[in-house]
Design a protein around this motif. Structure first.
Motif, short mmCIF file in Angstrom:
data_model
loop_
_atom_site.label_atom_id
_atom_site.label_comp_id
_atom_site.label_asym_id
_atom_site.label_seq_id
_atom_site.Cartn_x
_atom_site.Cartn_y
_atom_site.Cartn_z
N UNK A 1 0.83 -1.21 0.00
CA UNK A 1 0.00 0.00 0.00
C UNK A 1 0.87 1.26 0.00
N UNK A 2 2.03 1.19 0.65
CA UNK A 2 2.94 2.33 0.65
C UNK A 2 3.53 2.55 -0.74
N UNK A 3 3.94 1.46 -1.39
CA UNK A 3 4.46 1.56 -2.75
C UNK A 3 3.39 2.14 -3.68
N UNK A 4 2.17 1.68 -3.53
CA UNK A 4 1.06 2.17 -4.37
C UNK A 4 0.90 3.68 -4.22
N UNK A 5 0.94 4.17 -2.99
CA UNK A 5 0.75 5.61 -2.75
C UNK A 5 1.91 6.41 -3.35
N UNK A 6 3.12 6.02 -3.02
CA UNK A 6 4.26 6.84 -3.42
C UNK A 6 4.53 6.78 -4.92
N UNK A 7 4.24 5.66 -5.56
CA UNK A 7 4.49 5.57 -6.99
C UNK A 7 3.32 6.09 -7.82
N UNK A 8 2.09 5.90 -7.34
CA UNK A 8 0.92 6.32 -8.11
C UNK A 8 0.46 7.74 -7.80
N UNK A 9 0.54 8.14 -6.53
CA UNK A 9 0.06 9.46 -6.15
C UNK A 9 1.16 10.53 -6.22
N UNK A 10 2.38 10.16 -5.80
CA UNK A 10 3.48 11.12 -5.83
C UNK A 10 4.42 10.91 -7.01
N UNK A 11 4.18 9.82 -7.76
CA UNK A 11 4.99 9.52 -8.95
C UNK A 11 6.46 9.25 -8.61
N UNK A 12 6.72 8.76 -7.40
CA UNK A 12 8.08 8.36 -7.03
C UNK A 12 8.46 7.13 -7.86
N UNK A 13 9.76 6.95 -8.06
CA UNK A 13 10.26 5.76 -8.74
C UNK A 13 10.54 4.67 -7.70
N UNK A 14 10.17 3.44 -8.03
CA UNK A 14 10.51 2.31 -7.17
C UNK A 14 11.93 1.88 -7.52
N UNK A 15 12.88 2.21 -6.65
CA UNK A 15 14.29 1.94 -6.92
C UNK A 15 14.66 0.50 -6.62
N UNK A 16 14.12 -0.03 -5.54
CA UNK A 16 14.45 -1.41 -5.16
C UNK A 16 13.34 -2.01 -4.33
#
Length: 313
Positions: A17-32
Motif C-alpha cells: 500500500x505504501x508503494x502504491x501511494x508513493x508511486x501512483x500518487x506522488x509519482x516516485x520511482x521504485x528503486x528497489x
C-alpha cells in the motif's frame, strides 16, 4: 571527505500500500524491492521523480512498539520536505489525485510552500525555493530520459535474473551442462555483471568473498561449490550496487568513458545486457529441457509482480 545522506527510513504499515501511494500518487520511482530472507523483510526504496540524492526507505513496522510511530515519526511536525521545480504543476496534480493538503499554498521569503499528508498522516512540505536560495540548486530539473529508461529496464532485467535463479531446482543446481554445473553458469553471469556493468578497470573493485581463482571461468573446473544462499546473497549485493549507480548516473555521462576505461558507460551497460541475457537464456534452456517448465519473464509490458506469483508461465 565526501559523504551523503542516502536513505530516510519511513515506518509504514504495509509495503504494497505504501508503494502504491508513493508511486501512483506522488509519482516516485521504485528503486528497489528485494526480499531479505535472513530478516524476513523487504528492502523497499523509492525516490522522487528526477531526483538523484536522498531516497526514502519504506520500512514496515515489525514490532508492536514501532506501530504507534506509523504516520507520526515527527510528533505532529512536518517530517519530510519535497522540493519541486514547478510548484503549481505538482500542487494541481496532487490535488487531482486526492492528496490532502492541510495548509494551502503560501508565499514565504524562501519560496512557495504547502503542507500535505501522506497515506498515514505524516506531514510533508511541498516547496519550491526562490531563485538564489541556498537550497534552490538542490532541486534541479535534469533531462535524464535515457538513464531513467535504462534504470527501469535494468530493474526488470534483474527481476528476471532472480526469478530464473529461483527456478533452478535443487536437483539441477549441481547438474553439469557443457561440463560445468548449473550454479557455475549462474555465477559466471553474475560475476560479469558485477565487474563489467560499471567499470571493469576500477582499481578499487574487490572480488566477492565467495570468489576464488577461475570460479567464474566456464573453461576451468572448480573444486569449490557455491550454495544457493551464497548465489542469492551475491545477486542482492550486485543489484544494490547497480541500482545506486544508475540512480546517480546522468544522460550527459552516458557517452563519457568510465575512469581509466576504454569504453563509454553506455557501451558497458549495453554489453552487459547482451551478455546477461545470453547466459540467462542458456540457464532457462537447461531448466526447460529438464523440467518442461518455462521460467516467467516480464517482457516490455508486464508489471513486476508484488507478493506471491508463479515463477513459471
Amino acid at each position: 571527505m565526501t559523504q551523503a545522506l542516502v536513505h530516510i527510513a519511513l515506518v509504514v504499515r504495509d509495503y504494497n500500500e505504501a508503494i502504491e501511494f508513493y508511486t501512483k500518487k506522488l509519482h516516485f520511482a521504485l528503486i528497489e524491492d528485494t526480499y531479505q530472507p535472513e530478516q524476513d523483510k523487504r528492502w523497499v526504496v523509492v525516490s522522487p521523480p528526477g531526483a538523484y540524492g536522498t531516497t526514502v526507505l519504506l520500512a514496515k513496522a515489525s514490532k508492536q512498539e514501532q506501530e504507534p510511530f506509523i504516520g507520526n515519526q515527527a510528533g505532529g511536525r512536518v517530517f519530510l520536505f519535497l522540493g519541486t521545480d514547478d510548484f503549481n504543476r505538482d500542487y494541481d496534480e496532487m490535488k487531482k489525485l486526492g492528496i490532502t493538503f492541510i495548509r494551502e499554498p503560501k508565499t514565504q521569503e524562501y519560496g512557495i510552500v504547502a503542507v500535505f499528508e501522506d497515506l498515514y498522516g505524516n506531514l510533508w512540505d511541498l516547496v519550491q525555493f526562490s531563485e538564489g536560495h541556498p537550497m534552490a540548486y538542490r532541486v534541479i530539473k535534469k533531462e535524464n530520459a535515457l538513464t531513467e529508461m535504462i534504470a527501469e529496464q535494468t530493474n526488470r532485467a534483474l527481476w528476471e535474473v532472480k526469478n530464473v535463479i529461483d527456478c533452478v531446482t535443487d536437483e539441477l543446481w549441481n547438474k553439469e551442462y557443457c561440463k560445468m554445473p548449473c550454479w557455475k553458469h549462474i555465477y559466471h553471469m553474475l560475476h560479469s555483471l558485477d565487474l563489467w556493468f560499471i567499470n571493469p578497470r576500477d582499481k578499487e573493485y574487490t572480488e566477492p568473498e565467495i570468489h576464488e581463482k577461475d570460479l567464474n571461468n566456464l573453461d576451468a573446473v572448480s573444486v569449490k561449490r557455491l550454495t544457493r544462499e551464497e548465489i542469492n546473497d551475491y545477486f542482492y549485493e550486485i543489484s544494490r550496487k547497480i541500482t545506486y549507480y544508475l540512480l546517480k548516473l546522468t544522460d550527459d555521462e552516458l557517452t563519457d568513458k568510465a575512469m581509466g576505461c576504454e569504453y563509454s558507460r553506455l557501451t558497458l551497460i549495453l554489453a552487459q545486457f547482451r551478455h546477461l541475457h545470453t547466459h540467462m537464456g542458456m540457464v532457462m534452456g537447461f531448466i526447460t529441457a529438464d523440467t518442461g517448465l518455462w521460467p516467467r519473464v516480464l517482457g516490455l509490458e508486464n508489471a513486476v509482480p508484488k507478493g506471491g506469483y508463479s515463477k513459471y508461465f
